[in-house]
Design a protein around this motif. Structure first.
Motif, PDB file in Angstrom:
ATOM      1  N   ALA A 148       0.828  -1.204   0.000  1.00 32.59           N
ATOM      2  CA  ALA A 148       0.000   0.000   0.000  1.00 32.59           C
ATOM      3  C   ALA A 148       0.862   1.253   0.000  1.00 32.59           C
ATOM      4  O   ALA A 148       0.592   2.222  -0.715  1.00 32.59           O
ATOM      5  N   TYR A 153      -1.133   5.924  -0.746  1.00 33.58           N
ATOM      6  CA  TYR A 153      -2.496   6.015  -0.206  1.00 33.58           C
ATOM      7  C   TYR A 153      -3.283   7.120  -0.908  1.00 33.58           C
ATOM      8  O   TYR A 153      -2.704   8.099  -1.369  1.00 33.58           O
ATOM      9  N   PRO A 154      -4.593   6.960  -0.995  1.00 36.50           N
ATOM     10  CA  PRO A 154      -5.400   5.841  -0.490  1.00 36.50           C
ATOM     11  C   PRO A 154      -5.352   4.636  -1.422  1.00 36.50           C
ATOM     12  O   PRO A 154      -5.108   4.780  -2.615  1.00 36.50           O
ATOM     13  N   TRP A 172      -6.381   4.580   4.226  1.00 39.41           N
ATOM     14  CA  TRP A 172      -5.718   5.869   4.043  1.00 39.41           C
ATOM     15  C   TRP A 172      -4.415   5.948   4.835  1.00 39.41           C
ATOM     16  O   TRP A 172      -3.736   6.981   4.807  1.00 39.41           O
ATOM     17  N   ALA A 177      -4.611   0.035   6.633  1.00 32.81           N
ATOM     18  CA  ALA A 177      -4.249  -1.054   5.716  1.00 32.81           C
ATOM     19  C   ALA A 177      -4.100  -2.365   6.477  1.00 32.81           C
ATOM     20  O   ALA A 177      -4.564  -3.423   6.028  1.00 32.81           O
TER      21      ALA A 177
END
Length: 666
Positions: A148, A153-154, A172, A177
């Motif tokens: 991620a 992000y997001p 976010w 996550a």
């Protein structure tokens, strides 16, 4: 053509398939769990087979038990509906091995497109625009955090075998996550028996627009225009419409052609939907392909006049599509509202129980509009905690978008549901929202317009006066009826007073009413005179009136000294009193609600799957305390403030009722 088909599903979609099969002269077979023994789809089918206990894993998604019903019934084909086994390639393969037609695409297409990772690779190879992301499998939460962070992000965390908003989270931050990965895996395993997860970039401020495709076994593939599905909550669609108020003809054509290219790339047959995310510049990116009938298919049927279930059956029977791309019409506008057993005043948490009243608006043509209601429940039936919370799909069609929205608003006001929490007030609020009516939509619409949750609707002063006038006229009718029943008055109508005080919330209105056979004139002491016309009889749950020359539909419940009136998403307590009674009422003390600030209450009926704290433990604001599972969704309950757990009042594995105490704090 098939003589008998089995519907491997339940609820409104099973009823929907049965209606088309019946029109085509095809006998239908229902399957049901122990919880659904008296369900509407069981009553509608020509025959029905019990396939197991209430949990879906032991009944509706148990391939062996469904196949036993297929063999016992002698069905020649199976329609899977949506959800459950509709996108399970093992089920499609099992039917093929048994020589039973699957009313859907080939197992190879189900497998290729049902897996979100594989589908994105195939889409890219077919020249379809795709969203950046990590298509490989993810081992654990820490790897999810690393991926991620690399994407930026997001991000969207999604179940590879998922659909319908299950197993899906937006993250976010690293913390979100990590939490979202585990929650998605749990939901995916429970809903699909497959806990694989992938991550892709979340496009901020997007629209969700999808293309309906149809393909036959003879190489013909067409698209039936688009549906706008941007009104979503927790990635679950709430309101859909067709066409989209955002697309131009060039973008519609480009999206449709890419959708057909993807369908041809996987040898697709039957009805399917290619979902896209569209940004503010009309750039579009492939999200996924649903290899089944979509929940929102009725709006496509209403603007094209094409029965998608019928075409699925005919394609499965080997018939070619009866139309070419240029022959598919786009006529008028259609809106669909999903009625859920979810309480919007409790953060949309699921609600279960018995439908003590269920009166949908009449289907068919009403003025210049058409109303349709796809449902799988009935008055007296029960909403179970074991399945999806959808009660019905209410649709309205008209020549223009504005007319369709107006028709939907009136139909929602006329939809009577009692006994459970439901989202009718919220749906009505969406229809009245200026931003929705202007077509300025994104998938963040609900979060942006109701950031602190849905607290109800505050109507304009002019509308409140219309409701107040209606309440006075209705109260007068009720007073005359009471006088006649009691025999206290000889000339009932003349002896019922004309001066009243109407109080809606904290706002009193002094009014005078002058009645005649054609209606009543209600004059406000500080304002206008409003004409009220229309018939209403005390005891009726619905009042269709004309107030100040415009229609007003009210859900009516008698209350002490007045009514509970619901309209346009507002829920109003209305008191109608004589001036003297109003003076006395103003002196009455206000009853305060009980203090529950030191308790964690279960917000909906469900199963307590995890208890994350123990007696004597100190907790911080926002800390996860417990997880409750209801209607296939995990709901994490968090601490609203710092405190110490004084007592634990429930245990893991216990089925809890609404407002049952889970924890008490010191």
């Amino acid at each position: 053509m098939f003589q008998k088909i089995l519907i491997a599903n339940r609820g409104e979609i099973a009823c929907r398939v049965i209606k088309t099969a019946r029109r085509l002269g095809i006998r239908t077979v229902a399957i049901y769990s122990e919880a659904d023994a008296r369900a509407l789809h069981v009553q509608m089918a020509d025959e029905a087979y019990l396939i197991g206990p209430a949990p879906a894993a032991q009944s509706y998604i148990n391939i062996d038990r469904v196949m036993e019903a297929v063999r016992a019934s002698g069905a020649q084909a199976v329609h899977p509906g949506y959800g459950f086994l509709s996108e399970n390639p093992r089920f499609a393969a099992a039917l093929a091995e048994a020589g039973v037609a699957f009313i859907g695409p080939p197992a190879s297409a189900v497998e290729a497109m049902g897996d979100k990772i594989t589908s994105k690779k195939i889409a890219a190879e077919a020249g379809v625009s795709t969203v950046p992301g990590h298509m490989g499998l993810i081992a654990d939460a820490e790897e999810a955090v690393q991926i991620a962070g690399g994407i930026g992000y997001p991000v969207m965390i999604k179940a590879s075998a998922g659909g319908g908003g299950k197993g899906m989270r937006i993250a976010w931050s690293d913390t979100e996550a990590r939490e979202g990965f585990q929650a998605s895996k749990n939901e995916a395993a429970a809903s699909f028996g497959d806990d694989r997860i992938f991550i892709e970039k979340f496009v901020d401020q997007p629209r969700h627009i999808e293309i309906q495709v149809l393909a036959d076994k003879h190489g013909n593939t067409v698209y039936l225009h688009e549906r706008e599905c941007s009104i979503q909550r927790r990635n679950q669609k709430v309101v859909e419409e067709a066409p989209s108020p955002f697309l131009d003809e060039a973008t519609r054509k480009a999206m449709g052609e890419q959708a057909c290219a993807l369908a041809r790339a996987v040898g697709y047959e039957s009805a399917g939907t290619v979902e896209f995310i569209v940004d503010g510049d009309r750039n579009f990116y492939f999200l996924e392909m649903n290899t089944r009938l979509q929940v929102e298919h009725p709006v496509t049927e209403l603007i094209t006049g094409i029965d998608l279930v019928e075409q699925m059956i005919r394609v499965a029977a080997g018939e070619p599509l009866p139309f070419a791309q240029e022959e598919i019409p786009l006529n008028g506008w259609a809106v669909e509202s999903r009625l859920y057993a979810e309480d919007p005043f409790r953060k949309f948490l699921p609600s279960t129980g018995r439908l003590t009243r269920y009166r949908p608006p009449a289907e068919g043509t009403r003025g210049d509009a058409v109303i349709r209601n796809d449902t799988g429940v009935y008055e007296g039936g029960e909403i179970s905690r074991f399945y999806d919370p959808m009660i019905a799909k209410l649709c309205a069609w008209a020549a223009t978008r504005e007319q369709a929205i107006d028709a939907m608003g009136e139909a929602l006001d006329a939809f009577e549901v009692e006994g459970i929490g439901h989202n009718l007030p919220f749906l009505a609020a969406v229809m009245e929202h200026p931003r929705f009516r202007e077509g300025r939509l994104t998938t963040a619409f609900i979060a942006e317009e109701w950031p602190d949750g849905f607290k109800g609707v505050t109507l304009p002063d002019a509308e409140m006066r219309r409701i107040a006038a209606a309440a006075v006229a209705m109260h007068r009718v009720a007073e005359i009826r009471r006088a006649r029943i009691s025999g206290r008055l000889d000339n009932h109508e003349r002896k019922v007073g004309s001066d009243w005080v109407v109080q809606i919330g904290d706002e009193p209105h002094r009014v005078a009413i002058l009645a005649e056979p054609g209606g009543s004139d209600v004059t406000f002491e500080d304002g206008p005179t409003l004409r009220v016309e229309g018939g209403w009889t005390p005891g009726q749950g619905l009042a269709r009136l004309t107030v100040d020359g415009r229609p007003l539909v009210l859900k009516v419940q008698k209350a002490t000294g007045g009514f509970r009136l619901r309209t346009h998403g507002a829920d109003l307590r209305v008191h109608v009193r004589t001036p003297h009674e109003a003076q006395l009422a103003a002196l009455m003390p206000v009853k305060l609600p009980p203090d529950t600030s030191k308790s964690l209450l279960c917000p909906m009926p469900g199963l307590l799957t995890r208890l994350l704290v123990s007696e004597g433990e100190e907790v911080e604001e926002g800390q996860a305390l417990a997880t409750v599972e209801a209607m296939k969704m995990e709901n994490t309950l968090k601490a609203e403030r710092r405190g110490t757990v004084r007592a634990v009042k429930a245990r893991e594995g216990e089925t809890l009722a609404v407002d049952q105490v889970i924890l008490e704090f010191a």
